[in-house]
Design a protein around this motif. Sequence first.
Motif, PDB file in Angstrom:
ATOM      1  N   ALA A   1      85.318  84.971  40.899  1.00 19.93           N
ATOM      2  CA  ALA A   1      85.883  84.586  39.598  1.00 19.93           C
ATOM      3  C   ALA A   1      86.377  83.145  39.627  1.00 19.93           C
ATOM      4  O   ALA A   1      86.192  82.394  38.656  1.00 19.93           O
ATOM      5  N   GLY A   2      86.980  82.752  40.740  1.00 19.33           N
ATOM      6  CA  GLY A   2      87.449  81.373  40.866  1.00 19.33           C
ATOM      7  C   GLY A   2      86.319  80.364  40.815  1.00 19.33           C
ATOM      8  O   GLY A   2      86.435  79.318  40.156  1.00 19.33           O
ATOM      9  N   THR A   3      85.208  80.662  41.495  1.00 20.09           N
ATOM     10  CA  THR A   3      84.073  79.729  41.472  1.00 20.09           C
ATOM     11  C   THR A   3      83.454  79.652  40.085  1.00 20.09           C
ATOM     12  O   THR A   3      82.994  78.593  39.656  1.00 20.09           O
ATOM     13  N   LEU A   4      83.441  80.763  39.355  1.00 19.29           N
ATOM     14  CA  LEU A   4      82.901  80.738  37.991  1.00 19.29           C
ATOM     15  C   LEU A   4      83.788  79.905  37.068  1.00 19.29           C
ATOM     16  O   LEU A   4      83.282  79.189  36.197  1.00 19.29           O
ATOM     17  N   VAL A   5      85.103  79.987  37.261  1.00 21.55           N
ATOM     18  CA  VAL A   5      86.025  79.155  36.474  1.00 21.55           C
ATOM     19  C   VAL A   5      85.745  77.680  36.717  1.00 21.55           C
ATOM     20  O   VAL A   5      85.690  76.868  35.779  1.00 21.55           O
ATOM     21  N   LEU A   6      85.546  77.304  37.989  1.00 20.35           N
ATOM     22  CA  LEU A   6      85.271  75.906  38.316  1.00 20.35           C
ATOM     23  C   LEU A   6      83.909  75.470  37.788  1.00 20.35           C
ATOM     24  O   LEU A   6      83.761  74.374  37.238  1.00 20.35           O
ATOM     25  N   THR A   7      82.910  76.325  37.975  1.00 21.12           N
ATOM     26  CA  THR A   7      81.560  75.980  37.534  1.00 21.12           C
ATOM     27  C   THR A   7      81.493  75.797  36.026  1.00 21.12           C
ATOM     28  O   THR A   7      80.809  74.895  35.516  1.00 21.12           O
ATOM     29  N   ALA A   8      82.223  76.644  35.295  1.00 21.18           N
ATOM     30  CA  ALA A   8      82.193  76.587  33.831  1.00 21.18           C
ATOM     31  C   ALA A   8      83.215  75.623  33.259  1.00 21.18           C
ATOM     32  O   ALA A   8      83.339  75.524  32.038  1.00 21.18           O
ATOM     33  N   HIS A   9      83.953  74.912  34.129  1.00 18.26           N
ATOM     34  CA  HIS A   9      85.003  73.992  33.670  1.00 18.26           C
ATOM     35  C   HIS A   9      86.020  74.711  32.782  1.00 18.26           C
ATOM     36  O   HIS A   9      86.549  74.126  31.825  1.00 18.26           O
ATOM     37  N   GLY A  10      86.258  75.983  33.090  1.00 19.11           N
ATOM     38  CA  GLY A  10      87.226  76.755  32.331  1.00 19.11           C
ATOM     39  C   GLY A  10      86.743  77.222  30.977  1.00 19.11           C
ATOM     40  O   GLY A  10      87.505  77.803  30.205  1.00 19.11           O
ATOM     41  N   ASP A  11      85.464  77.014  30.666  1.00 17.49           N
ATOM     42  CA  ASP A  11      84.911  77.369  29.354  1.00 17.49           C
ATOM     43  C   ASP A  11      83.811  78.414  29.531  1.00 17.49           C
ATOM     44  O   ASP A  11      82.701  78.081  29.962  1.00 17.49           O
ATOM     45  N   PRO A  12      84.065  79.693  29.208  1.00 21.57           N
ATOM     46  CA  PRO A  12      83.046  80.738  29.394  1.00 21.57           C
ATOM     47  C   PRO A  12      81.761  80.461  28.625  1.00 21.57           C
ATOM     48  O   PRO A  12      80.688  80.940  29.014  1.00 21.57           O
ATOM     49  N   ALA A  13      81.830  79.685  27.570  1.00 20.56           N
ATOM     50  CA  ALA A  13      80.637  79.399  26.773  1.00 20.56           C
ATOM     51  C   ALA A  13      79.593  78.638  27.586  1.00 20.56           C
ATOM     52  O   ALA A  13      78.389  78.760  27.333  1.00 20.56           O
TER      53      ALA A  13
END
Length: 314
Positions: A150-162
């Motif tokens: 979940a942390g890597t997804l937050v970083l990869t998405a720049h905090g934007d789920p879109a």
Amino acid sequence: MAKEAEGGSFALAKWVRVLADEPRFLMLLPGLFWAGNAIVARSIAGEVPPIGLAFWRWTVAAIVILPLAWRHLRRDVPMMLASWPIMLLLTTLGISVFNTFLYMAAHTTTAINIVMLQTAMPIVVVLATYLIFRDRVSPLQAFGILVSLAGTLVLTAHGDPAILAHLDFRPGDLWMLAAVVSYAIYTALLRLRPAVHGFSFAFASFGLGAMLLLPFYVAETVLVGPMPASPGSLMAIGYVAVCASILAYMAFNRTVELVGANTAGLTVHLIPVFGILLAVLLLGERLEAYHALGIGLIASGLWLATRSPKSAAL
């Protein structure tokens, strides 16, 4: 003066031995150096052919580590020759295929896609260890892996789920996915490596990896173009050979020995963390709130996944 020098050498050797047995320290090194590897691969993608970079990476790494491995090779070569099938398989998967495919992906996809696909590595490692050895993860390990993911997804998405919902998948993503599967199987199979010194195993892996790539390097040189001898390409080879190869691989392999493949695979989630920190330190980029959230989740996940059953019960 001689006694002081000897005492200093002894103290340094003692600290090296201590750190070599500390998995939480060792897990930091591959993430740090592989973050730099991804940046290097992307920055020179238009200048340096991918197979050429991989070939010279392992050739130089083998030459650099040979003096350290030399005194162990007399004892270890017979054991490695006796175990040549697993040596060949490990080298093919973890040395030749993984890095060459990553460099090929860097030519035809985006950096965010590479990082995104790499985040799946720990889950693919868990799947590989289950399919090959029927290993299972504890509930705490599984939760730690998911928190870290979940942390890597937050970083990869720049905090934007879109951003994750609108990723632009490209042909290079298939190369990266194949690279992830290759390295996951390599990680799972590391327990089968011969019981030789780490320097011997690294030298044999690097040297054999370069030999396996040689015919493909020759073909690339003839059909695509030669490896340029520019300052940029030479600096890139130096970095990926010493840092992303020798230091990162030896630290990763030792981590697998200490905590197992499933936990060691989480080192991949540190790549975006160190990528962000390097960007802040070297490029002057700003830390954002989502950086803190993502890094906090990854740190929490690693802490949970690396806790021993005894300490978790306290």
